[in-house]
Design a protein around this motif. Structure first.
Motif, PDB file in Angstrom:
ATOM      1  N   ARG A  35       0.834  -1.212   0.000  1.00  0.00           N
ATOM      2  CA  ARG A  35       0.000   0.000   0.000  1.00  0.00           C
ATOM      3  C   ARG A  35       0.865   1.257   0.000  1.00  0.00           C
ATOM      4  NH1 ARG A  35      -5.288  -0.075   1.665  1.00  0.00           N
ATOM      5  NH2 ARG A  35      -5.025   1.663   3.108  1.00  0.00           N
ATOM      6  N   VAL A  36       1.965   1.217   0.740  1.00  0.00           N
ATOM      7  CA  VAL A  36       2.854   2.375   0.819  1.00  0.00           C
ATOM      8  C   VAL A  36       3.474   2.649  -0.561  1.00  0.00           C
ATOM      9  CG1 VAL A  36       5.110   3.072   1.747  1.00  0.00           C
ATOM     10  CG2 VAL A  36       3.302   2.282   3.293  1.00  0.00           C
ATOM     11  N   GLY A  37       3.894   1.583  -1.253  1.00  0.00           N
ATOM     12  CA  GLY A  37       4.457   1.745  -2.604  1.00  0.00           C
ATOM     13  C   GLY A  37       3.429   2.304  -3.578  1.00  0.00           C
ATOM     14  N   ARG A  38       2.169   1.896  -3.396  1.00  0.00           N
ATOM     15  CA  ARG A  38       1.091   2.412  -4.262  1.00  0.00           C
ATOM     16  C   ARG A  38       0.777   3.875  -3.947  1.00  0.00           C
ATOM     17  NH1 ARG A  38      -2.113  -1.683  -6.675  1.00  0.00           N
ATOM     18  NH2 ARG A  38      -1.265  -3.742  -6.205  1.00  0.00           N
ATOM     19  N   LEU A  39       0.745   4.188  -2.646  1.00  0.00           N
ATOM     20  CA  LEU A  39       0.464   5.579  -2.261  1.00  0.00           C
ATOM     21  C   LEU A  39       1.586   6.496  -2.759  1.00  0.00           C
ATOM     22  CD1 LEU A  39      -1.286   7.653  -0.779  1.00  0.00           C
ATOM     23  CD2 LEU A  39      -0.180   6.979   1.367  1.00  0.00           C
ATOM     24  N   ALA A  40       2.829   6.010  -2.664  1.00  0.00           N
ATOM     25  CA  ALA A  40       3.963   6.802  -3.174  1.00  0.00           C
ATOM     26  C   ALA A  40       3.789   7.039  -4.673  1.00  0.00           C
ATOM     27  CB  ALA A  40       5.276   6.092  -2.875  1.00  0.00           C
ATOM     28  N   ALA A  41       3.366   6.004  -5.384  1.00  0.00           N
ATOM     29  CA  ALA A  41       3.132   6.158  -6.829  1.00  0.00           C
ATOM     30  C   ALA A  41       2.049   7.193  -7.083  1.00  0.00           C
ATOM     31  CB  ALA A  41       2.725   4.809  -7.432  1.00  0.00           C
ATOM     32  N   ALA A  42       0.980   7.122  -6.275  1.00  0.00           N
ATOM     33  CA  ALA A  42      -0.118   8.073  -6.447  1.00  0.00           C
ATOM     34  C   ALA A  42       0.352   9.495  -6.190  1.00  0.00           C
ATOM     35  CB  ALA A  42      -1.268   7.706  -5.507  1.00  0.00           C
ATOM     36  N   LEU A  43       1.156   9.677  -5.139  1.00  0.00           N
ATOM     37  CA  LEU A  43       1.664  11.026  -4.833  1.00  0.00           C
ATOM     38  C   LEU A  43       2.478  11.554  -6.011  1.00  0.00           C
ATOM     39  CD1 LEU A  43       2.754  10.568  -1.083  1.00  0.00           C
ATOM     40  CD2 LEU A  43       0.801  11.896  -1.937  1.00  0.00           C
ATOM     41  N   LEU A  59      -6.580  12.609  12.926  1.00  0.00           N
ATOM     42  CA  LEU A  59      -6.403  11.849  14.165  1.00  0.00           C
ATOM     43  C   LEU A  59      -5.501  10.659  13.852  1.00  0.00           C
ATOM     44  CD1 LEU A  59     -10.072  11.717  15.553  1.00  0.00           C
ATOM     45  CD2 LEU A  59      -8.251  13.340  16.126  1.00  0.00           C
ATOM     46  N   ASN A  60      -5.110   9.932  14.867  1.00  0.00           N
ATOM     47  CA  ASN A  60      -4.292   8.741  14.648  1.00  0.00           C
ATOM     48  C   ASN A  60      -5.052   7.704  13.835  1.00  0.00           C
ATOM     49  OD1 ASN A  60      -2.493   9.989  16.302  1.00  0.00           O
ATOM     50  ND2 ASN A  60      -2.658   8.504  17.984  1.00  0.00           N
ATOM     51  N   SER A  61      -4.369   7.025  12.954  1.00  0.00           N
ATOM     52  CA  SER A  61      -4.976   5.924  12.210  1.00  0.00           C
ATOM     53  C   SER A  61      -3.864   5.097  11.573  1.00  0.00           C
ATOM     54  CB  SER A  61      -5.901   6.448  11.106  1.00  0.00           C
ATOM     55  OG  SER A  61      -5.131   7.061  10.089  1.00  0.00           O
ATOM     56  N   ASP A  62      -4.254   3.916  11.055  1.00  0.00           N
ATOM     57  CA  ASP A  62      -3.275   3.113  10.317  1.00  0.00           C
ATOM     58  C   ASP A  62      -2.817   3.862   9.066  1.00  0.00           C
ATOM     59  OD1 ASP A  62      -5.834   2.918   9.276  1.00  0.00           O
ATOM     60  OD2 ASP A  62      -5.787   0.733   9.032  1.00  0.00           O
ATOM     61  N   ARG A  63      -3.717   4.668   8.496  1.00  0.00           N
ATOM     62  CA  ARG A  63      -3.314   5.434   7.309  1.00  0.00           C
ATOM     63  C   ARG A  63      -2.280   6.500   7.670  1.00  0.00           C
ATOM     64  NH1 ARG A  63      -9.276   5.421   6.058  1.00  0.00           N
ATOM     65  NH2 ARG A  63      -9.549   3.609   4.712  1.00  0.00           N
ATOM     66  N   PHE A  64      -2.343   7.011   8.895  1.00  0.00           N
ATOM     67  CA  PHE A  64      -1.313   7.971   9.313  1.00  0.00           C
ATOM     68  C   PHE A  64       0.058   7.288   9.250  1.00  0.00           C
ATOM     69  CE2 PHE A  64      -1.430  12.207  11.574  1.00  0.00           C
ATOM     70  CZ  PHE A  64      -0.095  12.486  11.376  1.00  0.00           C
ATOM     71  N   GLY A  65       0.109   6.047   9.705  1.00  0.00           N
ATOM     72  CA  GLY A  65       1.366   5.298   9.638  1.00  0.00           C
ATOM     73  C   GLY A  65       1.827   5.095   8.196  1.00  0.00           C
ATOM     74  N   GLU A  66       0.877   4.799   7.307  1.00  0.00           N
ATOM     75  CA  GLU A  66       1.239   4.621   5.895  1.00  0.00           C
ATOM     76  C   GLU A  66       1.782   5.922   5.307  1.00  0.00           C
ATOM     77  OE1 GLU A  66      -2.032   1.048   5.195  1.00  0.00           O
ATOM     78  OE2 GLU A  66      -2.396   3.004   4.278  1.00  0.00           O
ATOM     79  N   TYR A  67       1.156   7.026   5.702  1.00  0.00           N
ATOM     80  CA  TYR A  67       1.641   8.347   5.264  1.00  0.00           C
ATOM     81  C   TYR A  67       3.098   8.559   5.698  1.00  0.00           C
ATOM     82  CZ  TYR A  67       2.381  13.381   6.267  1.00  0.00           C
ATOM     83  OH  TYR A  67       2.915  14.637   6.414  1.00  0.00           O
ATOM     84  N   LEU A  68       3.397   8.171   6.955  1.00  0.00           N
ATOM     85  CA  LEU A  68       4.759   8.383   7.475  1.00  0.00           C
ATOM     86  C   LEU A  68       5.797   7.601   6.666  1.00  0.00           C
ATOM     87  CD1 LEU A  68       4.111   8.252  11.355  1.00  0.00           C
ATOM     88  CD2 LEU A  68       4.507  10.281   9.919  1.00  0.00           C
ATOM     89  N   ALA A  70       5.030   6.403   3.184  1.00  0.00           N
ATOM     90  CA  ALA A  70       4.871   6.645   1.743  1.00  0.00           C
ATOM     91  C   ALA A  70       5.529   7.948   1.305  1.00  0.00           C
ATOM     92  CB  ALA A  70       3.384   6.673   1.376  1.00  0.00           C
ATOM     93  N   VAL A  71       5.493   8.957   2.160  1.00  0.00           N
ATOM     94  CA  VAL A  71       6.080  10.244   1.770  1.00  0.00           C
ATOM     95  C   VAL A  71       7.594  10.117   1.580  1.00  0.00           C
ATOM     96  CG1 VAL A  71       6.439  12.635   2.510  1.00  0.00           C
ATOM     97  CG2 VAL A  71       4.162  11.619   2.639  1.00  0.00           C
ATOM     98  N   PRO A  72       8.334   9.542   2.546  1.00  0.00           N
ATOM     99  CA  PRO A  72       9.767   9.335   2.264  1.00  0.00           C
ATOM    100  C   PRO A  72      10.007   8.368   1.099  1.00  0.00           C
ATOM    101  CG  PRO A  72       9.160   8.422   4.430  1.00  0.00           C
ATOM    102  CD  PRO A  72       7.993   9.212   3.936  1.00  0.00           C
ATOM    103  N   TRP A  73       9.152   7.361   0.963  1.00  0.00           N
ATOM    104  CA  TRP A  73       9.270   6.398  -0.142  1.00  0.00           C
ATOM    105  C   TRP A  73       9.247   7.140  -1.480  1.00  0.00           C
ATOM    106  CZ3 TRP A  73       8.291   0.820   0.783  1.00  0.00           C
ATOM    107  CH2 TRP A  73       8.231   0.047  -0.376  1.00  0.00           C
TER     108      TRP A  73
END
Ligand code: ATP
Ligand code: MG
Length: 515
Positions: A35-43, A59-68, A70-73
């Protein structure tokens, strides 16, 4: 060193273990990495280039973790937004940081029209929630479904990893630029102690994930291949349920959260025995609260961290052994493995042990600088040493004692009074639930030591009784000469008492200069 390295190792070693738990949603390491690789592609598809800022207001969520991750990815720059800010403050920070892309959850989506109006630079909004996607926003899950993963940029070292705004406790928040190396040095330093976030960790995220204190727990746990149990926000019963249901092992909690947990009537009804390590910090803790907390969580090793956003964020640690010995509970601990710490005077010379001066720190965790504020950077980082603005002293064994923010120090009748010491003395009074000590104007003393007190339910006490109680523990000139009683103290999102708000009621603007 780069923020995503632990994720790759975990995928290699245990891809099918659970990495994130959020409500009834769980995801494995392999799923999160995909999911992180896909979100990075989307960005990248949305035009996010190398070094571009991507904000998240959530707020806190699992997606917040993915954001942390995917952005560096995607080789972009994190910019987590303080959820306590008003729309005007958020818009200011988005403009200040030249951020074009914002992820927003269901809770904050209603702010979008105001943000769009006040931050014209905001060109793309990604809705990272479960409710309906707001008008004009991209759907997070549609973006993930619609993109194939891109390879991780794996750019680390001194590259800018994120912009993190300070708590705004003492004034206008400053954007702190931290590199991958800054953040990883701090995370690996914490891990190297061996008593936090190690193998088998299920880290509970109850503190706000936008704040660097919790992100340090995220980074250390991720670096060690551990899992994350995430609750949307701190709420005592939800936190106790999450620990009991998901067997959370480690958590970063700030002192107000610890106090709310141990004061909660239902604490005895929950099985909290899985919790083996509590890291706390970000603000001072009253020794009496700490002693009760250690009893309330008998299986948990307690570690205190002292630090600041500018130090990625950890500088000192008070170890579980120090907690068990019990004679240094007022200390914030000793320099962490990745940090050197000194106490200096105004000329930057080290002061004798036991003497109060400014705490300074050196190491790979010192920030790159403040965003767009070269003068403030030059004032804070001198010869590589971060000047914390915190007053403190060091004992003969290298233990640091934080006494006050230098801006908050009280000078009464020519004597320095450090609020932490007075607050600790007051906190031992049975009627006191919490308190803050400030200096208020006084014709005779220049500044007078004044206590702002929250009483326990059904308890009463007078200002004079509090003063007499304090005098049994500290010198008379430090005991508060006046007190006021309030229902609650104003606190920041990271649980810091906003003393400037308390002081504002007593000082007219511009009246009180820093000394
Ligand atoms: P601003 O810089 O905008 O005023 P802030 O300093 O509150 O906000 P942070 O970087 O989140 O923003 O907080 C760092 C500060 O928190 C430290 O400078 C110190 O005053 C306080 N602090 C952190 N850890 C501890 C601790 N263990 N004990 C006492 N104080 C602490
Ligand atoms: Mg600060």
């Amino acid at each position: 060193m780069y923020l995503t390295q632990g994720l790759h190792r975990a995928v290699q070693q245990h891809p099918d273990d659970v990495m994130t738990v959020f409500g009834d949603r769980t995801r494995t390491f392999a799923e999160v990495a995909d999911r992180v690789g896909r979100l990075a592609a989307a960005l990248q598809g949305l035009g996010v280039g190398s070094g571009d800022r991507v904000a998240m207001l959530s707020l806190n969520s699992d997606r917040f973790g993915e954001y942390l991750l995917a952005v560096p990815w995607a080789d972009a720059v994190l910019n987590p937004v303080n959820i306590r800010w008003s729309p005007a403050e958020i818009a200011y920070s988005l403009q200040d940081s030249d951020t074009g892309v914002l992820l927003v959850d269901d809770t904050f989506a209603p702010m979008l029209p105001a943000l769009r109006e006040a931050a014209p630079g905001l060109r793309t909004v990604i809705h990272a929630g479960d409710g309906p996607t707001p008008d004009g926003a991209e759907s997070y899950e549609d973006l993930i479904a619609g993109h194939d993963p891109v390879p991780d940029a794996r750019r680390g070292g001194d590259a800018l990893a994120g912009l993190f705004y300070t708590g705004g406790t003492t004034g206008h928040p400053k954007g702190v630029m931290l590199s991958h190396a800054n953040l990883m040095v701090s995370a690996l330093g914490i891990l190297s102690t061996g008593y936090l976030f190690g193998s088998g960790t299920r880290c509970l995220h109850a503190a706000p994930m936008f704040h660097l204190a919790d992100m340090a727990a995220w980074n250390a746990t991720t670096a060690a291949g551990g899992a994350h149990v995430i609750v949307p926000a701190f709420e005592p019963v939800a936190v106790m349920n999450a620990i009991a249901t998901h067997g959370a092992t480690d958590s970063l909690l700030v002192p107000v959260m610890i106090q709310m947990l141990i004061d909660h009537p239902q604490i005895a009804e929950h099985d909290l025995t899985s919790l083996r390590a509590v890291l706390y910090g970000a603000s001072p803790i009253a020794q009496s609260v700490l002693e009760r907390a250690m009893k309330a969580f008998p299986n948990a090793d307690f570690t205190q961290a002292y630090g600041m956003t500018e130090l990625s964020p950890v500088a000192t640690l008070l170890s579980p052994d120090d907690h068990r010995r019990g004679d240094r509970l007022r200390s914030a601990g000793r320099a962490a493995p990745h940090s050197e710490v000194l106490v200096v005077d105004a000329e930057d010379d080290e002061v004798p042990r036991g003497t109060v001066g400014e705490i300074v720190a050196l190491g790979g965790h010192v920030m790159l600088g403040y965003w767009n504020q070269p003068e403030a950077t030059a004032a804070a980082v001198r010869d590589g040493w971060m000047h914390t603005g915190d007053g403190g002293y060091m004992d003969d064994d290298g233990y640091v004692f934080v006494v006050d923010r230098i801006k908050d120090m009280i000078v009464s009748g020519g004597e320095n009074v450090y609020s932490a010491e007075v607050e600790n003395a007051l906190a031992t009074h049975p009627a006191v639930a919490s308190c803050a000590v400030i200096g208020v104007p006084d014709d005779q003393w220049g500044e007078r030591v004044h206590a702002v007190v929250v009483l326990r339910a059904d308890q009463t006490v007078t200002a004079e009784e509090l003063r007499e109680h304090a005098k049994t523990r500290i010198a008379g000139y430090k005991a508060p000469r006046s007190a006021e009683f309030v229902d609650a103290l104003p606190v920041s999102a990271a649980g810091k008492i906003l003393k400037r708000e308390l002081r504002a009621a007593h000082w007219s603007e511009g009246d009180r200069e820093v000394h």
